[in-house]
Scaffold this motif. Structure first.
Motif, PDB file in Angstrom:
ATOM      1  N   ASN A  38       0.828  -1.208   0.000  1.00 51.45           N
ATOM      2  CA  ASN A  38       0.000   0.000   0.000  1.00 51.45           C
ATOM      3  C   ASN A  38       0.863   1.258   0.000  1.00 51.45           C
ATOM      4  N   TYR A  65      -0.665   9.161   3.434  1.00 52.63           N
ATOM      5  CA  TYR A  65      -1.451   7.937   3.259  1.00 52.63           C
ATOM      6  C   TYR A  65      -0.874   6.812   4.108  1.00 52.63           C
ATOM      7  N   THR A 125      -9.539   6.995  -4.569  1.00 51.89           N
ATOM      8  CA  THR A 125     -10.191   7.265  -3.290  1.00 51.89           C
ATOM      9  C   THR A 125      -9.640   6.325  -2.227  1.00 51.89           C
ATOM     10  N   PRO A 126      -9.179   6.862  -1.101  1.00 53.54           N
ATOM     11  CA  PRO A 126      -8.718   5.980  -0.023  1.00 53.54           C
ATOM     12  C   PRO A 126      -9.867   5.147   0.534  1.00 53.54           C
ATOM     13  N   GLN A 127      -9.557   3.912   0.876  1.00 57.46           N
ATOM     14  CA  GLN A 127     -10.537   2.999   1.466  1.00 57.46           C
ATOM     15  C   GLN A 127      -9.985   2.504   2.800  1.00 57.46           C
ATOM     16  N   ILE A 154      -9.985   0.281   5.491  1.00 57.64           N
ATOM     17  CA  ILE A 154     -10.514  -0.955   6.069  1.00 57.64           C
ATOM     18  C   ILE A 154      -9.464  -1.446   7.060  1.00 57.64           C
ATOM     19  N   LEU A 197      -5.125   1.195   4.940  1.00 57.68           N
ATOM     20  CA  LEU A 197      -5.598   2.259   4.060  1.00 57.68           C
ATOM     21  C   LEU A 197      -5.222   1.905   2.627  1.00 57.68           C
ATOM     22  N   ARG A 198      -6.199   1.366   1.910  1.00 56.09           N
ATOM     23  CA  ARG A 198      -5.977   0.944   0.531  1.00 56.09           C
ATOM     24  C   ARG A 198      -6.573   1.960  -0.430  1.00 56.09           C
ATOM     25  N   ARG A 219      -9.211   2.471  -3.049  1.00 54.92           N
ATOM     26  CA  ARG A 219     -10.417   1.734  -3.436  1.00 54.92           C
ATOM     27  C   ARG A 219     -10.350   1.361  -4.927  1.00 54.92           C
TER      28      ARG A 219
END
Length: 203
Positions: free
Chosen positions: A23, A76, A183-185, A187, A190-191, A193
């Motif tokens: 990531n 990030y 877009t950050p995801q 879960i 922080l991946r 999306r």
């Protein structure tokens, strides 16, 4: 350690360090693709390698690459929040936290706090230059956590990411695919999306 404890420690290093480093590198190439001036400075800093793969002996000389990764980690952080359980009643900042209560600390929020990071959304590796002011509090930046439970793989992650970045960046340019909206995801980590669609161009 028992054999099981040793096995568990090794699994933590290899498995937990796989997705997080992937990531970090994905976000780093995303930022480099959007900031060609930083990419050029990175390539200039890696020119002494002469196009060969970076080795452990090179790590102390990869200063600007480390600055680039440090700034990508600020913006990030793969571990974007960490939780802790209070072992006893404690009061800090005027807030009482009873024993047994959970406390959530967010790298994402802290790393973008304008008190410590002027123009906090700007990608600026010079924040990590050796001569940069050291006026920030120590815990204004904690991508690997902090204290006694700091990530066991921190040095492994820095080394792995540095070697990959220093080896691949001079050989390949990664360009964002047209129309890409990243877009950050948040879960487990922080991946991005849906990933980051990019095209590879040999240099």
């Amino acid at each position: 350690m028992t054999d099981r404890q040793l096995r568990d420690e090794a699994m933590t290093l290899f498995l937990a360090g796989h997705e997080t480093t992937a990531n970090l590198l994905a976000w780093t190439w995303y930022l480099l693709a959007r900031h060609p001036d930083v990419e050029r400075a990175l390539l200039d800093s890696l020119a002494p390698l002469g196009g060969r793969a970076a080795t452990m002996d090179d790590v102390p000389r990869l200063g600007y690459a480390r600055q680039v990764l440090g700034e990508a980690l600020r913006l990030y952080p793969p571990a974007y929040a960490v939780g802790r359980i209070a072992l006893e009643d404690v009061t800090f900042g005027g807030y009482r936290v009873p024993a047994g209560a959970g406390v959530l600390l967010s790298q994402w929020v802290t790393h973008r706090d304008p008190r410590w990071w002027p123009d906090p959304d700007r990608f600026d590796p010079s924040r990590w230059a050796p001569d940069a002011p050291a006026a920030r509090p120590k815990l204004a930046y904690f991508p690997f956590g902090a204290g006694t439970r700091v990530c066991i793989g921190e040095q492994f992650a820095w080394t792995e990411a540095l070697l990959v970045l220093a080896t691949l960046a001079p050989r390949w340019r990664l360009a964002l695919a047209p129309g890409t909206d990243v877009t950050p995801q948040p879960i487990i980590t922080l991946r991005p999306r849906g990933g980051i669609p990019m095209t590879l161009h040999p240099r």
